[in-house]
Design a protein around this motif. Structure first.
Motif, PDB file in Angstrom:
ATOM      1  N   GLU A   1      31.404   0.277  29.869  1.00  0.00           N
ATOM      2  CA  GLU A   1      32.703   0.824  29.486  1.00  0.00           C
ATOM      3  C   GLU A   1      32.820   2.273  29.947  1.00  0.00           C
ATOM      4  OE1 GLU A   1      33.244   2.109  25.140  1.00  0.00           O
ATOM      5  OE2 GLU A   1      32.031   0.293  24.963  1.00  0.00           O
ATOM      6  N   PRO A   2      34.013   2.877  29.915  1.00  0.00           N
ATOM      7  CA  PRO A   2      34.192   4.222  30.475  1.00  0.00           C
ATOM      8  C   PRO A   2      33.198   5.235  29.920  1.00  0.00           C
ATOM      9  CG  PRO A   2      36.325   3.258  29.984  1.00  0.00           C
ATOM     10  CD  PRO A   2      35.287   2.309  29.430  1.00  0.00           C
ATOM     11  N   GLY A   3      32.661   6.043  30.837  1.00  0.00           N
ATOM     12  CA  GLY A   3      31.742   7.106  30.454  1.00  0.00           C
ATOM     13  C   GLY A   3      30.324   6.651  30.219  1.00  0.00           C
ATOM     14  N   ILE A   4      30.049   5.371  30.484  1.00  0.00           N
ATOM     15  CA  ILE A   4      28.728   4.782  30.219  1.00  0.00           C
ATOM     16  C   ILE A   4      28.111   4.290  31.524  1.00  0.00           C
ATOM     17  CG2 ILE A   4      27.537   2.835  29.134  1.00  0.00           C
ATOM     18  CD1 ILE A   4      28.273   4.976  27.129  1.00  0.00           C
ATOM     19  N   GLY A   5      26.804   4.475  31.673  1.00  0.00           N
ATOM     20  CA  GLY A   5      26.084   3.907  32.809  1.00  0.00           C
ATOM     21  C   GLY A   5      26.637   4.347  34.133  1.00  0.00           C
ATOM     22  N   GLN A   6      27.265   3.424  34.863  1.00  0.00           N
ATOM     23  CA  GLN A   6      27.812   3.720  36.180  1.00  0.00           C
ATOM     24  C   GLN A   6      29.341   3.813  36.194  1.00  0.00           C
ATOM     25  OE1 GLN A   6      25.755   4.628  38.310  1.00  0.00           O
ATOM     26  NE2 GLN A   6      23.807   3.669  37.757  1.00  0.00           N
ATOM     27  N   SER A   7      29.962   3.767  35.021  1.00  0.00           N
ATOM     28  CA  SER A   7      31.430   3.842  34.946  1.00  0.00           C
ATOM     29  C   SER A   7      31.876   5.256  34.616  1.00  0.00           C
ATOM     30  CB  SER A   7      31.972   2.877  33.881  1.00  0.00           C
ATOM     31  OG  SER A   7      31.755   1.536  34.252  1.00  0.00           O
ATOM     32  N   PRO A   8      32.618   5.905  35.519  1.00  0.00           N
ATOM     33  CA  PRO A   8      33.084   7.263  35.237  1.00  0.00           C
ATOM     34  C   PRO A   8      34.036   7.287  34.049  1.00  0.00           C
ATOM     35  CG  PRO A   8      33.395   6.658  37.555  1.00  0.00           C
ATOM     36  CD  PRO A   8      33.062   5.403  36.815  1.00  0.00           C
TER      37      PRO A   8
ATOM     38  N   HIS B   1      34.104   7.190  24.725  1.00  0.00           N
ATOM     39  CA  HIS B   1      34.933   7.084  23.517  1.00  0.00           C
ATOM     40  C   HIS B   1      34.781   5.670  22.968  1.00  0.00           C
ATOM     41  CE1 HIS B   1      39.061   7.989  21.433  1.00  0.00           C
ATOM     42  NE2 HIS B   1      38.063   7.842  20.593  1.00  0.00           N
ATOM     43  N   VAL B   2      33.597   5.388  22.417  1.00  0.00           N
ATOM     44  CA  VAL B   2      33.292   4.038  21.948  1.00  0.00           C
ATOM     45  C   VAL B   2      34.168   3.674  20.754  1.00  0.00           C
ATOM     46  CG1 VAL B   2      30.933   4.063  22.797  1.00  0.00           C
ATOM     47  CG2 VAL B   2      31.409   4.964  20.524  1.00  0.00           C
ATOM     48  N   LYS B   3      34.345   2.362  20.587  1.00  0.00           N
ATOM     49  CA  LYS B   3      35.119   1.815  19.465  1.00  0.00           C
ATOM     50  C   LYS B   3      36.534   2.396  19.410  1.00  0.00           C
ATOM     51  CE  LYS B   3      32.400   2.725  16.014  1.00  0.00           C
ATOM     52  NZ  LYS B   3      31.924   2.684  14.617  1.00  0.00           N
ATOM     53  N   SER B   4      37.157   2.571  20.569  1.00  0.00           N
ATOM     54  CA  SER B   4      38.481   3.186  20.606  1.00  0.00           C
ATOM     55  C   SER B   4      39.482   2.254  21.284  1.00  0.00           C
ATOM     56  CB  SER B   4      38.436   4.506  21.385  1.00  0.00           C
ATOM     57  OG  SER B   4      38.189   4.258  22.763  1.00  0.00           O
ATOM     58  N   ALA B   5      40.756   2.547  21.076  1.00  0.00           N
ATOM     59  CA  ALA B   5      41.815   1.770  21.719  1.00  0.00           C
ATOM     60  C   ALA B   5      41.777   1.942  23.230  1.00  0.00           C
ATOM     61  CB  ALA B   5      43.172   2.192  21.160  1.00  0.00           C
TER      62      ALA B   5
ATOM     63  N   GLU C   1      27.969  21.099  31.128  1.00  0.00           N
ATOM     64  CA  GLU C   1      29.360  21.359  30.726  1.00  0.00           C
ATOM     65  C   GLU C   1      30.240  20.134  30.963  1.00  0.00           C
ATOM     66  OE1 GLU C   1      27.116  24.911  31.351  1.00  0.00           O
ATOM     67  OE2 GLU C   1      27.562  23.297  32.784  1.00  0.00           O
ATOM     68  N   GLU C   2      30.022  19.465  32.112  1.00  0.00           N
ATOM     69  CA  GLU C   2      30.802  18.254  32.398  1.00  0.00           C
ATOM     70  C   GLU C   2      30.453  17.133  31.429  1.00  0.00           C
ATOM     71  OE1 GLU C   2      31.562  18.133  37.165  1.00  0.00           O
ATOM     72  OE2 GLU C   2      29.454  18.144  36.506  1.00  0.00           O
ATOM     73  N   LEU C   3      29.174  16.994  31.128  1.00  0.00           N
ATOM     74  CA  LEU C   3      28.766  15.974  30.175  1.00  0.00           C
ATOM     75  C   LEU C   3      29.402  16.212  28.813  1.00  0.00           C
ATOM     76  CD1 LEU C   3      24.991  15.740  31.102  1.00  0.00           C
ATOM     77  CD2 LEU C   3      26.670  13.920  31.416  1.00  0.00           C
ATOM     78  N   ASP C   4      29.398  17.454  28.375  1.00  0.00           N
ATOM     79  CA  ASP C   4      29.979  17.783  27.075  1.00  0.00           C
ATOM     80  C   ASP C   4      31.478  17.497  27.060  1.00  0.00           C
ATOM     81  OD1 ASP C   4      29.630  19.068  24.373  1.00  0.00           O
ATOM     82  OD2 ASP C   4      31.130  20.421  25.231  1.00  0.00           O
ATOM     83  N   ALA C   5      32.153  17.829  28.154  1.00  0.00           N
ATOM     84  CA  ALA C   5      33.597  17.599  28.233  1.00  0.00           C
ATOM     85  C   ALA C   5      33.928  16.114  28.228  1.00  0.00           C
ATOM     86  CB  ALA C   5      34.162  18.259  29.487  1.00  0.00           C
ATOM     87  N   ASN C   6      32.975  15.280  28.664  1.00  0.00           N
ATOM     88  CA  ASN C   6      33.213  13.836  28.746  1.00  0.00           C
ATOM     89  C   ASN C   6      32.762  13.074  27.504  1.00  0.00           C
ATOM     90  OD1 ASN C   6      34.463  13.819  31.224  1.00  0.00           O
ATOM     91  ND2 ASN C   6      32.591  13.441  32.382  1.00  0.00           N
ATOM     92  N   ARG C   7      32.523  13.779  26.430  1.00  0.00           N
ATOM     93  CA  ARG C   7      32.189  13.117  25.163  1.00  0.00           C
ATOM     94  C   ARG C   7      33.341  13.309  24.190  1.00  0.00           C
ATOM     95  NH1 ARG C   7      27.169  16.428  25.668  1.00  0.00           N
ATOM     96  NH2 ARG C   7      25.679  15.188  26.878  1.00  0.00           N
ATOM     97  N   HIS C   8      33.903  12.208  23.729  1.00  0.00           N
ATOM     98  CA  HIS C   8      34.937  12.317  22.702  1.00  0.00           C
ATOM     99  C   HIS C   8      34.298  12.795  21.409  1.00  0.00           C
ATOM    100  CE1 HIS C   8      38.551  11.415  20.415  1.00  0.00           C
ATOM    101  NE2 HIS C   8      37.778  10.855  19.505  1.00  0.00           N
ATOM    102  N   LYS C   9      34.879  13.807  20.832  1.00  0.00           N
ATOM    103  CA  LYS C   9      34.276  14.426  19.650  1.00  0.00           C
ATOM    104  C   LYS C   9      35.135  14.116  18.437  1.00  0.00           C
ATOM    105  CE  LYS C   9      32.371  18.091  22.540  1.00  0.00           C
ATOM    106  NZ  LYS C   9      32.878  17.473  23.781  1.00  0.00           N
ATOM    107  N   ALA C  10      34.612  13.244  17.601  1.00  0.00           N
ATOM    108  CA  ALA C  10      35.289  12.894  16.350  1.00  0.00           C
ATOM    109  C   ALA C  10      34.311  13.129  15.212  1.00  0.00           C
ATOM    110  CB  ALA C  10      35.756  11.446  16.366  1.00  0.00           C
ATOM    111  N   VAL C  11      34.745  13.833  14.199  1.00  0.00           N
ATOM    112  CA  VAL C  11      33.896  14.128  13.048  1.00  0.00           C
ATOM    113  C   VAL C  11      34.134  13.031  12.010  1.00  0.00           C
ATOM    114  CG1 VAL C  11      33.303  15.811  11.287  1.00  0.00           C
ATOM    115  CG2 VAL C  11      34.070  16.590  13.542  1.00  0.00           C
ATOM    116  N   MET C  12      33.077  12.267  11.724  1.00  0.00           N
ATOM    117  CA  MET C  12      33.240  11.079  10.885  1.00  0.00           C
ATOM    118  C   MET C  12      33.812  11.401   9.516  1.00  0.00           C
ATOM    119  SD  MET C  12      30.159   8.377  11.497  1.00  0.00           S
ATOM    120  CE  MET C  12      28.882   9.506  10.961  1.00  0.00           C
ATOM    121  N   HIS C  13      33.311  12.465   8.881  1.00  0.00           N
ATOM    122  CA  HIS C  13      33.760  12.681   7.505  1.00  0.00           C
ATOM    123  C   HIS C  13      35.208  13.169   7.434  1.00  0.00           C
ATOM    124  CE1 HIS C  13      31.956  16.738   8.448  1.00  0.00           C
ATOM    125  NE2 HIS C  13      33.121  17.087   7.974  1.00  0.00           N
TER     126      HIS C  13
END
Length: 619
Positions: free
Chosen positions: A130-137, A141-145, A254-266
């Motif tokens: 899925e996007p952002g994983i392995g070989q997929s640019p 943003h797992v478990k997302s629409a 910096e690119e890796l950080d920008a490519n992580r969706h940041k959601a705070v669970m609580h």
């Protein structure tokens, strides 16, 4: 062109910068390798799937060799965050060593169908990052629409390929099952059948929050251990023996950080929060034939979702199968793989050996009866449990029977006489100590009793200040139903990770006690809650609140002389395992610390409603 390596290029404007040139070429390049000696199938790696948004995904394609002769086959698609190129043997060596030997192969991957088996039986397997994983640019943003958008594109792409029969099936465990409900509700072209094997269908109530209480412990660990190491562009994957490095090259920190969706669970507290509401979907929109497989030991993540998915989906042909055991092994048991193939053959190939496609030919529910103390995490012993076919869920002959809590910590069938008002107290926040819970135990059962279905506990609860003066403004309820054998030992069942678990559990945050009786899914045996921010109700010290707590669906046979124990706690107790609820922000001491109470007396009946199945010989 070599049979072992093929390149297909789109028309490109080549940039001067060499690294940028290589990256652009890779984006439009299908690299397919075929090992004619080693495998009985064709293995194509890093095949590009175009996205309607303009990006791409990459997948591996495992095809029967007959596709080279123009033969077409149905396709099984998996889509997830664990890295399509990470071998099962590396992802979880202990589990890999225990799966059925037929599925211990080079291309086996965690929680997904084994290419060797399925290609040998006339299927194509497409395994997608899925996007952002392995070989997929893209952005992780797992478990997302947005992730499900890509899943839809992957299914429609697979259905349209020249080697595809045009029919796509979905088969996988856990994450690879939970996403099946979401994508099936989108009704992508070509999707013909799904087999969600232990996969939640309600991301809020079964995954993120149990009864409104944040289930933080597992997901924090899960993301760091199982998702983050697979990020696209992360350096050093090959060196860690964790699949190949990214074909487009490494990304900077910096690119890796920008490519992580940041959601705070609580911060995701209610179903109408923006982050959560985007994942909402209507199960009635799932209309493809489905086989939902629910593990009775999965009482903290998946079990409820498989039952709800079966119950509320709009599919004309739907089946519910119960299993026991760890979440990783039964999927590969030979008898279970045969059921998977029988179902998929019926809907994807038109080869119906059992009657899956004939209305009423097969009973839709296949129960497993948990009777006796066979131990836990013992697959051989668990095969002693008998099976029984049923025509519906819940069972039409269910006798919903209230079992009353008493002020002297008993459980009894007859409503106790109304004594003077009394309350039993325990402290919060719970740490599984005796002072943090109340237990209610039945007398020995006079005859064998089957409990199958949905359980609801009705309690009258309140909070008060503790000895240190903190005044709580909310109350979290943690319930466990335990089974005591005639010999006096607790009977433990196999949890998802092989740990011992009780019969079932349930939870409720009392500020979210409001139910919606007008909702079409509301039943007396299954109270429905919206969990909206507008549903929040006050919890005032000293006020008594009647609440209904759903315990997850179950099956257990209590033998003559056996007992049941209901445990009411202010925190996690034995059998929680890695699914703890201990976030210090979600369960702040200023909000919860104090004394919790259950009230008894003329105005307060406390009971647990059990779905008792009458003995057919005596009914």
């Amino acid at each position: 062109m070599s049979d072992n390596l093929r390149y297909s290029f789109a028309s490109l404007a080549i940039p001067r910068n060499l690294s940028a040139k290589i990256k652009m070429l890779n984006q439009y390049c299908d690299i397919q390798t075929v090992d004619t000696a080693k495998h009985s199938y064709i293995f194509a790696q890093n095949v590009s799937i175009p996205l309607r948004t303009g990006g791409l995904l990459r997948c591996n394609v495992y095809k029967p060799r007959e596709t080279e002769e123009g033969n077409k086959y149905p396709v099984l698609v998996t889509y997830g965050p664990y890295g399509k190129d990470v071998p099962y043997e590396q992802f979880n060596p202990k589990s890999f060593a225990e799966v059925d030997p037929a599925h211990q192969t080079e291309h086996s991957a965690w929680e997904t169908p084994t290419p060797q088996y399925w290609t040998d039986h006339g299927y194509i397997v497409v395994r997608v990052d899925e996007p952002g994983i392995g070989q997929s640019p893209g952005k992780v943003h797992v478990k997302s629409a947005t992730s499900i958008d890509g899943f839809c594109d992957a299914i429609e792409w697979a259905a349209s390929q020249p080697w595809s029969s045009g029919k796509v099936g979905l088969l996988g465990i856990s994450y690879y099952a939970a996403t099946q409900w979401q994508v099936a509700a989108r009704q992508p072209k070509g999707l013909a059948a799904i087999v969600p094997w232990e996969g939640f269908s309600d991301a809020y109530n079964e995954s993120l929050r149990h009864g409104g209480i944040l289930s933080n412990k597992f997901f924090s660990m899960w993301y760091e251990r199982q998702v983050a190491p697979n990020q696209y562009g992360l350096p050093g994957r090959a060196a860690r023996n964790w699949g190949p490095d990214t074909v487009d090259g490494d990304l900077s920190p910096e690119e890796l950080d920008a490519n992580r969706h940041k959601a705070v669970m609580h911060e995701q507290r209610y179903r109408d929060d923006k982050e959560i509401s985007s994942m909402n979907f209507n199960l009635e929109d799932v209309t493809v034939p489905l086989l939902s497989v629910a593990n009775l030991g999965g009482i903290l993540l998946h079990l409820r979702g498989n039952v709800m998915g079966y119950l509320w989906s709009g599919s004309e042909f739907k089946y519910l199968r119960f299993i026991v055991g760890r979440h990783d092994l039964p999927f590969y048991y030979p008898e279970e793989v045969e059921i998977q193939r029988s179902f998929l053959d019926a809907w994807l190939k038109g080869h119906d050996r059992e009657g899956w496609t004939k209305k009423g030919a097969l009973p839709p529910v296949d129960l497993i009866l948990r009777k006796g103390n066979v131990g836990y995490n013992n697959p051989t012993a668990e095969k002693q449990f008998l099976r029984r076919k049923e025509k519906e869920w819940p069972l039409a002959r269910t006798q919903y029977t209230p079992i009353y809590l008493t002020a002297d910590n008993g459980l009894q069938r007859d409503q106790p006489p109304q004594p003077a008002p009394k309350k039993l107290s325990y402290s919060a926040l719970g740490k599984a100590n005796a002072s943090d819970m109340l237990t209610f135990q039945s007398a020995p059962f006079e005859k064998e009793t089957e409990i199958t279905g949905h359980i609801v506990a009705h309690l009258n609860v309140s909070v008060s200040r503790d000895n240190w003066g903190n005044s709580p403004s909310d109350l979290d309820l943690f319930l466990s139903l335990r089974h005591i054998s005639p010999s006096g030992d607790e009977i433990s069942y196999t949890g998802s990770t092989g740990d011992p678990v009780p019969v079932t559990k349930g939870w409720l945050r009392v500020s979210l006690r409001r139910t919606d009786p007008q909702h079409p899914h509301h039943r007396p045996w299954l109270p429905y809650r919206n969990y909206y921010s507008t549903d929040v109700l006050p919890v005032i010290p000293g006020e008594v609140y009647p609440v209904d707590i759903e315990l997850w669906p179950t099956n257990v046979v209590v033998e003559t002389g056996g007992r049941l124990v209901l445990e009411v706690s202010s925190g996690d107790t034995a059998g929680t395992g890695i699914w703890g609820h201990d976030d210090p922000i979600d369960r702040a001491e200023a909000v919860f610390k104090g004394l919790n109470h259950i009230h008894f007396g003329p105005h307060y009946a406390n009971y647990i409603t059990l779905p008792i199945i009458p003995n057919e010989e005596s009914s």
